[in-house]
Design an enzyme around this catalytic site. Sequence first.
Site, PDB file in Angstrom:
ATOM      1  N   ASN A  15      83.469  -4.492  31.545  1.00 40.77           N
ATOM      2  CA  ASN A  15      83.589  -5.784  32.444  1.00 40.77           C
ATOM      3  C   ASN A  15      84.296  -6.968  31.664  1.00 40.77           C
ATOM      4  O   ASN A  15      83.437  -7.546  30.718  1.00 40.77           O
ATOM      5  CB  ASN A  15      81.891  -5.965  32.754  1.00 40.77           C
ATOM      6  CG  ASN A  15      81.882  -7.292  33.511  1.00 40.77           C
ATOM      7  OD1 ASN A  15      82.517  -8.075  33.683  1.00 40.77           O
ATOM      8  ND2 ASN A  15      80.561  -7.548  33.442  1.00 40.77           N
ATOM      9  N   TRP A  16      85.276  -7.430  31.982  1.00 39.72           N
ATOM     10  CA  TRP A  16      85.813  -8.368  31.206  1.00 39.72           C
ATOM     11  C   TRP A  16      85.418  -9.756  31.351  1.00 39.72           C
ATOM     12  O   TRP A  16      85.689 -10.932  30.650  1.00 39.72           O
ATOM     13  CB  TRP A  16      87.425  -8.329  31.376  1.00 39.72           C
ATOM     14  CG  TRP A  16      88.014  -7.020  31.069  1.00 39.72           C
ATOM     15  CD1 TRP A  16      87.732  -6.033  30.183  1.00 39.72           C
ATOM     16  CD2 TRP A  16      89.370  -6.762  31.132  1.00 39.72           C
ATOM     17  NE1 TRP A  16      88.543  -4.972  30.062  1.00 39.72           N
ATOM     18  CE2 TRP A  16      89.596  -5.366  30.729  1.00 39.72           C
ATOM     19  CE3 TRP A  16      90.459  -7.301  31.537  1.00 39.72           C
ATOM     20  CZ2 TRP A  16      90.833  -4.750  30.629  1.00 39.72           C
ATOM     21  CZ3 TRP A  16      91.621  -6.496  31.861  1.00 39.72           C
ATOM     22  CH2 TRP A  16      91.765  -5.218  31.084  1.00 39.72           C
ATOM     23  N   LYS A  17      84.543  -9.972  32.382  1.00 37.41           N
ATOM     24  CA  LYS A  17      83.846 -11.270  32.594  1.00 37.41           C
ATOM     25  C   LYS A  17      84.863 -12.324  32.770  1.00 37.41           C
ATOM     26  O   LYS A  17      86.078 -12.022  33.265  1.00 37.41           O
ATOM     27  CB  LYS A  17      82.892 -11.485  31.696  1.00 37.41           C
ATOM     28  CG  LYS A  17      81.898 -10.408  31.469  1.00 37.41           C
ATOM     29  CD  LYS A  17      80.620 -10.816  30.724  1.00 37.41           C
ATOM     30  CE  LYS A  17      79.880  -9.629  30.543  1.00 37.41           C
ATOM     31  NZ  LYS A  17      78.495  -9.949  29.756  1.00 37.41           N
ATOM     32  N   HIS A 101      75.381  -8.283  38.794  1.00 46.98           N
ATOM     33  CA  HIS A 101      75.292  -8.426  37.520  1.00 46.98           C
ATOM     34  C   HIS A 101      74.323  -9.310  37.203  1.00 46.98           C
ATOM     35  O   HIS A 101      73.950 -10.273  37.772  1.00 46.98           O
ATOM     36  CB  HIS A 101      76.665  -8.748  37.052  1.00 46.98           C
ATOM     37  CG  HIS A 101      76.730  -8.618  35.449  1.00 46.98           C
ATOM     38  ND1 HIS A 101      76.136  -9.588  34.613  1.00 46.98           N
ATOM     39  CD2 HIS A 101      77.205  -7.742  34.525  1.00 46.98           C
ATOM     40  CE1 HIS A 101      76.132  -9.588  33.448  1.00 46.98           C
ATOM     41  NE2 HIS A 101      76.815  -8.064  33.314  1.00 46.98           N
ATOM     42  N   GLU A 103      74.170 -11.761  35.159  1.00 46.16           N
ATOM     43  CA  GLU A 103      74.596 -13.141  35.182  1.00 46.16           C
ATOM     44  C   GLU A 103      74.892 -13.818  36.492  1.00 46.16           C
ATOM     45  O   GLU A 103      74.885 -15.024  36.756  1.00 46.16           O
ATOM     46  CB  GLU A 103      76.209 -13.295  34.347  1.00 46.16           C
ATOM     47  CG  GLU A 103      75.902 -13.137  32.898  1.00 46.16           C
ATOM     48  CD  GLU A 103      76.968 -12.369  32.278  1.00 46.16           C
ATOM     49  OE1 GLU A 103      78.140 -12.297  32.792  1.00 46.16           O
ATOM     50  OE2 GLU A 103      76.707 -11.831  31.038  1.00 46.16           O
ATOM     51  N   GLU A 173      70.923  -2.599  32.878  1.00 44.49           N
ATOM     52  CA  GLU A 173      71.230  -3.404  31.935  1.00 44.49           C
ATOM     53  C   GLU A 173      70.202  -4.333  31.692  1.00 44.49           C
ATOM     54  O   GLU A 173      69.778  -5.257  32.266  1.00 44.49           O
ATOM     55  CB  GLU A 173      72.479  -4.225  32.216  1.00 44.49           C
ATOM     56  CG  GLU A 173      73.675  -3.548  32.661  1.00 44.49           C
ATOM     57  CD  GLU A 173      74.948  -4.334  32.695  1.00 44.49           C
ATOM     58  OE1 GLU A 173      75.728  -4.037  31.833  1.00 44.49           O
ATOM     59  OE2 GLU A 173      75.135  -5.304  33.276  1.00 44.49           O
ATOM     60  N   GLY A 179      75.170  -9.094  25.870  1.00 43.16           N
ATOM     61  CA  GLY A 179      75.783 -10.152  24.866  1.00 43.16           C
ATOM     62  C   GLY A 179      75.017 -10.649  23.670  1.00 43.16           C
ATOM     63  O   GLY A 179      75.326 -11.535  23.038  1.00 43.16           O
ATOM     64  N   SER A 219      75.150  -4.760  24.947  1.00 42.93           N
ATOM     65  CA  SER A 219      75.595  -4.506  23.519  1.00 42.93           C
ATOM     66  C   SER A 219      75.850  -3.146  23.151  1.00 42.93           C
ATOM     67  O   SER A 219      75.659  -2.518  22.173  1.00 42.93           O
ATOM     68  CB  SER A 219      74.512  -5.137  22.686  1.00 42.93           C
ATOM     69  OG  SER A 219      74.143  -6.355  22.794  1.00 42.93           O
ATOM     70  N   GLY A 240      80.723  -5.218  28.083  1.00 45.15           N
ATOM     71  CA  GLY A 240      80.905  -6.430  28.077  1.00 45.15           C
ATOM     72  C   GLY A 240      82.060  -6.457  26.913  1.00 45.15           C
ATOM     73  O   GLY A 240      83.006  -6.232  26.737  1.00 45.15           O
ATOM     74  N   GLY A 241      81.290  -7.479  26.082  1.00 46.99           N
ATOM     75  CA  GLY A 241      82.110  -7.865  24.780  1.00 46.99           C
ATOM     76  C   GLY A 241      82.989  -6.916  24.267  1.00 46.99           C
ATOM     77  O   GLY A 241      84.320  -7.104  23.844  1.00 46.99           O
TER      78      GLY A 241
HETATM   79  P1  PGA Z   1      77.907  -6.794  26.532  1.00 48.44           P
HETATM   80  O1  PGA Z   1      77.634  -6.960  28.315  1.00 48.44           O
HETATM   81  O2  PGA Z   1      78.229  -5.403  26.443  1.00 48.44           O
HETATM   82  O3  PGA Z   1      78.667  -7.940  26.206  1.00 48.44           O
HETATM   83  O4  PGA Z   1      76.334  -6.925  26.155  1.00 48.44           O
HETATM   84  C1  PGA Z   1      77.394  -5.980  29.044  1.00 48.44           C
HETATM   85  C2  PGA Z   1      77.463  -6.520  30.418  1.00 48.44           C
HETATM   86  O5  PGA Z   1      77.324  -7.699  30.750  1.00 48.44           O
HETATM   87  O6  PGA Z   1      77.705  -5.678  31.320  1.00 48.44           O
END
Ligand code: PGA
Length: 257
Positions: A15-17, A101, A103, A173, A179, A219, A240-241
């Site tokens: 997930n490149w956000k 998600h 967010e 999640e 993050g 993470s 994500g990251g």
């Molecule tokens: P993260 O994000 O790996 O940076 O914790 C995961 C996500 O939001 O799907």
Amino acid sequence: MSTTNQTRRPLVAGNWKLHKTIGESVALVREIKTALAAESRCEVVVAPVFTALAAVRDEIKGSVIKLSAQNVFWESRGAFTGEVSALLLRDVGCDYVIVGHSERRQLFGETDASVNKKVKAVLASSISVIVCVGESLEERKAGKTLQIVSSQVRSALDGLALDHLPNVVIAYEPVWAIGTGVNAEPEEVQQAHETIRGLVAKQFNDSLAKSTRILYGGSVKPENADLLMGQPDVDGALVGGASLTADSFIGIVKAAG
Ligand code: PGA
């Protein structure tokens, strides 16, 4: 309901956000493509920003990588300025859409009800959905993790037909792990995944529950991926990251199988 993940094909989704221009997205997916074996047991998905979808689609043509969007609106057309429908995401070549998600729930007011509408719209357009659930830190501290996750799963899947389930992937999640560099303990993750699988069995049936893929997100890095994905009910990761560089993303894909 605890199962063994040997029968389910693992899935790792990046997930490149809100990161990367079109050029940067193409460069990253090209690196991932080059590093991936032509035959991978693991299904690999990337979710760039909307504006990079078409270019990434062209770059992954003929490869094992699949395309996902990060969000969708539930109506298919009309006066909805700024929104994108599932039909348009299929039109641009998406195989998956990430829905719900944390967010989006926290920053953009998504609710269990809107998540359910989006899940239905995606499935009606013959795209697969990665639907996200997870408890906040406060909910976790109050001992409500399984209760919150259960109610999110129940409402996300409410009203789905049995034949929709093969196109549903659930991502657990924990919000406090996203993050932050802090990931949940493998045993906690297994417990949540087992609970989710039990709910799918109850809401649908045992065989669908056994074949539904449940990803962990929060993470995930190459260093912890082995342990997390070694849990019997963990079928891959939503990353994500660590999905923003090819090396770390590939490290996670390799750990998944
Ligand atoms: P993260 O994000 O790996 O940076 O914790 C995961 C996500 O939001 O799907």
